[in-house]
Design an enzyme around this catalytic site. Structure first.
Site, PDB file in Angstrom:
ATOM      1  N   HIS A  66      59.810  -7.697 -14.355  1.00  0.00           N
ATOM      2  CA  HIS A  66      60.833  -7.258 -15.297  1.00  0.00           C
ATOM      3  C   HIS A  66      60.364  -6.012 -16.017  1.00  0.00           C
ATOM      4  O   HIS A  66      59.174  -5.698 -16.047  1.00  0.00           O
ATOM      5  CB  HIS A  66      61.159  -8.359 -16.312  1.00  0.00           C
ATOM      6  CG  HIS A  66      59.991  -8.800 -17.116  1.00  0.00           C
ATOM      7  ND1 HIS A  66      59.078  -9.739 -16.649  1.00  0.00           N
ATOM      8  CD2 HIS A  66      59.549  -8.455 -18.349  1.00  0.00           C
ATOM      9  CE1 HIS A  66      58.149  -9.953 -17.553  1.00  0.00           C
ATOM     10  NE2 HIS A  66      58.400  -9.179 -18.604  1.00  0.00           N
ATOM     11  N   CYS A 214      55.558 -10.304 -25.947  1.00  0.00           N
ATOM     12  CA  CYS A 214      55.010  -9.647 -24.763  1.00  0.00           C
ATOM     13  C   CYS A 214      55.366  -8.158 -24.826  1.00  0.00           C
ATOM     14  O   CYS A 214      56.172  -7.751 -25.663  1.00  0.00           O
ATOM     15  CB  CYS A 214      55.551 -10.279 -23.478  1.00  0.00           C
ATOM     16  SG  CYS A 214      57.331 -10.097 -23.235  1.00  0.00           S
TER      17      CYS A 214
END
Length: 717
Positions: A66, A214
């Site tokens: 991603h 993240c």
């Protein structure tokens, strides 16, 4: 709203080789074939960059490459069932389910919220089982859209792979209702910032808090939160999670943090406003660990909560006021904002100052004159003649040392020139998040007169220094926060963070600084400089004592950082004279900051019976931490016994600060401790002041701990 996934974005039985990079390229090709990529190459590059930070393989045969990228304009989800499976770095083996999640760099909030739901769904076995049992691409799309709570897209043409097409059918597996976050009873979209897994009756349940984050803030942030919540529910624990992701973060309420026995940091980036958790027992890991082993993390946090004295803790002192979320006081908010700016500023100051000090070591103090000529006219194979350039103190009279000294000086001055923009930029960031960074840097640049604005006769526009950077950063942040609250059409949302907010916030705050505040602040800075230059005798010693007390009182907290900033900003502009007051102030602050860890380390050696085993172990590290000017090395001692430790180390630091000023010790480096003796004026005085403060601090701590009650956990030695 454009559908996140369509049948054009699904492949079943995909054989794309055994390398994950080939799979990512193929998934990007699927996005491009579906007409959803503005730049396939950019999408691949950004996905590879994210993959290089940490593997995206998850337990259970799942992979989620991603990224946030300019390669797509709308959030897009491509899915493939891989045959054969491909290794994406998961501990339990290769992945047979692969999602490529592509979010546009501009980040529409509604679609990002949908992506957070997907991330949470991926840790639910029922969802992944349904994807494996789906018999058509339509069924896959139905399963995903049902889980996300989106309306199913209209049927599209079959993909190029030849997968069957037709009317959408119900999902082939059981999935959890997406409109309700597990254990919360609240809509999932509303819990994107804070999610809570709370039993009905929490009066007898242990309580924990967690932060997950993240680098991209799209997938792992929310999957880690979901995994921790599920593990907490299995363990009968009341858990509140703050997800610091792409859709923003809703800070945990102060009362929730106060009740928690421990905090879990599952992050691959810095925790925003980490000071809220100061003093809490802490479990810290990468964001992937809870996805792999959430039960163990919850158990570890419970052990730490049961034995806080023997557990690692969040640095700093626990606050007694409401400083988070909607309950944050004005005082707490101001403290948080300023500390954020200062913490991001310090690396610029430390790197720049140390490089300047090294340039003086290599090229001599005279390097400030010919550094430009050396950089432009000479090179590694055409070294300058130090004598011809007046570099009488170049190391070994070497042309190479003079050349390196000039380059170090240029790099250091460049880093130093950026610390005021960084201070303003990150103060604005603390107020308005990312949209505040650009206008904050602009206002910080104005405070340093970075553009070198001057009249035709060479008179410079008055710089406002670090006071101007703090005020300017606050103005920029407030302006950016206000503009971000404007209600705009959907089509304009993507323009807000990249164009509208930085433009208008810079204009509003910049005009306020230049027209209204610039000259008064500059006058105040001039008065401060004149006051420093006039210091002598008793006033200088008193200032050293005060700075020493500030450095030791909160060991890296607000007072410590104010004293450090006050000293560090003067080093870059100080004259070359060895008696420049700015250099003496820097020496007093550095030495006073070195005292607490060393004094406590000495105390554990002189009277080990006054300290428990973990404290004695911390004492061993305290020697190096103190010598490196890392005052935070004293925090574990102060957190366990503040009333006896803090007054003792304050006494030692006060003695050191006063002696340093009395002996006119100076230092040209803003950091480094004992390792920058080459940049010290009056090395003997430097060492005497440090030793005296360490002895006073150690004796004071021993005396205070001897007078108090014994800690039952202290082992007899």
């Amino acid at each position: 709203m454009t559908s996140l996934i369509t049948t054009d974005l699904v492949r079943l039985g995909a054989d794309w080789g055994s390398d994950k990079h080939d799979v990512i390229r193929a998934l990007a090709g699927v996005v491009d074939d579906a007409g959803r990529a503005t730049s396939k190459d950019q999408l691949i590059e950004d996905a590879f960059a994210r993959e290089s930070t940490s593997a995206t393989g998850l337990p259970g045969g799942i992979a989620i490459p991603h990224c946030r990228t300019a390669g797509v304009e709308v959030p897009t989800l491509a899915f493939a069932r891989l045959d054969p499976p491909v290794d994406f770095g998961a501990k339990d083996g290769p992945a047979d389910l692969a999602f490529l999640i592509a979010a546009p760099a501009g980040g529409d909030a509604d679609h990002l919220t949908i992506l957070t739901k997907l991330a949470r769904a991926l840790v639910k076995p029922a969802f992944t089982d349904a994807l494996r049992s789906a018999e058509s691409v339509e069924e896959v799309v139905e399963v995903v859209t049902h889980e996300l709570g989106e309306p199913a897209p209209a049927a599209a043409a079959a993909p190029a792979s030849g997968a069957p097409s037709g009317a959408a059918t119900p999902g082939g597996g059981e999935t959890t209702t997406p409109t309700q976050a597990p254990g919360t009873g609240a809509p999932a979209a509303a819990t994107a910032g804070v999610a809570t897994a709370s039993p009905t009756d929490t009066s007898t349940k242990p309580s924990l808090v967690a932060v997950t984050a993240c680098p991209t803030g799209i997938a792992h942030t929310y999957m880690a939160a979901e995994a921790l919540e599920a593990a907490a529910e299995r363990a009968g624990v009341d858990l509140a999670v703050e997800t610091q992701g792409s859709v923003g973060a809703t800070p945990l309420p102060h009362d929730t943090i106060s009740r928690a026995g421990a905090v879990i940091f599952a992050v691959d980036v810095g925790v925003r406003d980490r000071g809220r958790f100061a003093g809490k027992p802490m479990v810290s890991s990468s964001v992937k660990r809870p996805i792999d082993d959430a039960d163990a993390m919850i158990a570890e946090a419970l052990r730490y909560a049961a034995d806080p004295a023997g557990s690692p803790r969040v640095e700093g002192e626990a606050s007694s006021g409401s400083e988070a979320g909607g309950d944050e006081s004005w005082g707490g908010r101001i403290r948080r904002v300023l500390m954020t700016g200062v913490s991001y500023m310090i690396p610029f100051v430390a790197a720049g100052g140390l490089l300047i000090a090294l340039s003086f070591l290599l090229g001599g103090y005279e390097i400030v004159g010919p550094y430009g000529d050396i950089a432009v006219n000479y090179g590694i194979f055409n070294l300058p003649d130090p004598a011809a350039l007046g570099l009488d103190h170049a190391l070994f009279d070497s042309g190479l040392m003079a050349y390196l000294g000039a380059l170090f000086f240029i790099i250091g001055k460049t880093a130093f020139a950026l610390f005021l923009p960084a201070l303003g930029g990150y103060i604005a960031y603390a107020i308005a998040d990312r949209p505040g960074i650009a206008p904050g840097f602009v206002l910080g640049g104005l405070s340093a007169n970075l553009f070198n604005v001057q009249s035709s006769d060479g008179v410079a526009y008055p710089a406002t220094g670090f006071i101007g950077a703090m005020i300017g950063g606050a103005l920029a942040g407030i302006a950016a926060h206000w503009i971000a609250s404007w209600k705009v059409p959907t089509w304009a949302r993507g323009l807000m963070p990249v164009l509208v907010i930085p433009l208008f916030a810079s204009v509003l705050a910049g005009l306020a600084m230049l027209i209204v505040l610039g000259r008064p602040i500059s006058w105040l800075m001039d008065q401060l400089t004149e006051g420093l230059n006039s210091m002598s005798g008793g006033s200088a010693i008193l200032l050293g004592v005060i700075l020493g007390l500030m450095m030791a009182f909160d060991m890296g907290g607000p007072l410590n950082k104010v004293a450090y900033t006050f000293a560090a900003v003067g080093v870059g502009g100080a004259s070359l004279a060895s008696d420049a007051p700015e250099l003496q102030i820097m020496a007093a602050v550095m030495l006073a900051g070195m005292v607490p860890p060393i004094a406590l380390a000495l105390a554990t050696v002189l009277r080990p019976g006054l300290f428990n085993v973990p404290e004695r172990e911390n004492g061993k590290a305290g020697w190096l931490l103190g010598l490196s000017f890392i005052t935070e090395g004293a925090i574990p001692f102060a957190a366990a016994d503040p009333l006896r430790v803090i007054p003792g180390i304050m006494a030692g630091s006060a003695v050191t600060g006063g002696l340093s000023m009395a002996m006119e010790v100076g230092v040209r480096a803003p950091h480094g401790g004992i390792f920058v003796l080459f940049a010290v004026e009056n090395v003997l005085g430097y060492l005497i002041a440090l030793a005296a403060g360490v002895v006073v601090g150690a004796v004071a701590v021993i005396a205070l701990k001897s007078m108090g009650s014994r800690d039952p956990d202290v082992a007899t030695v």
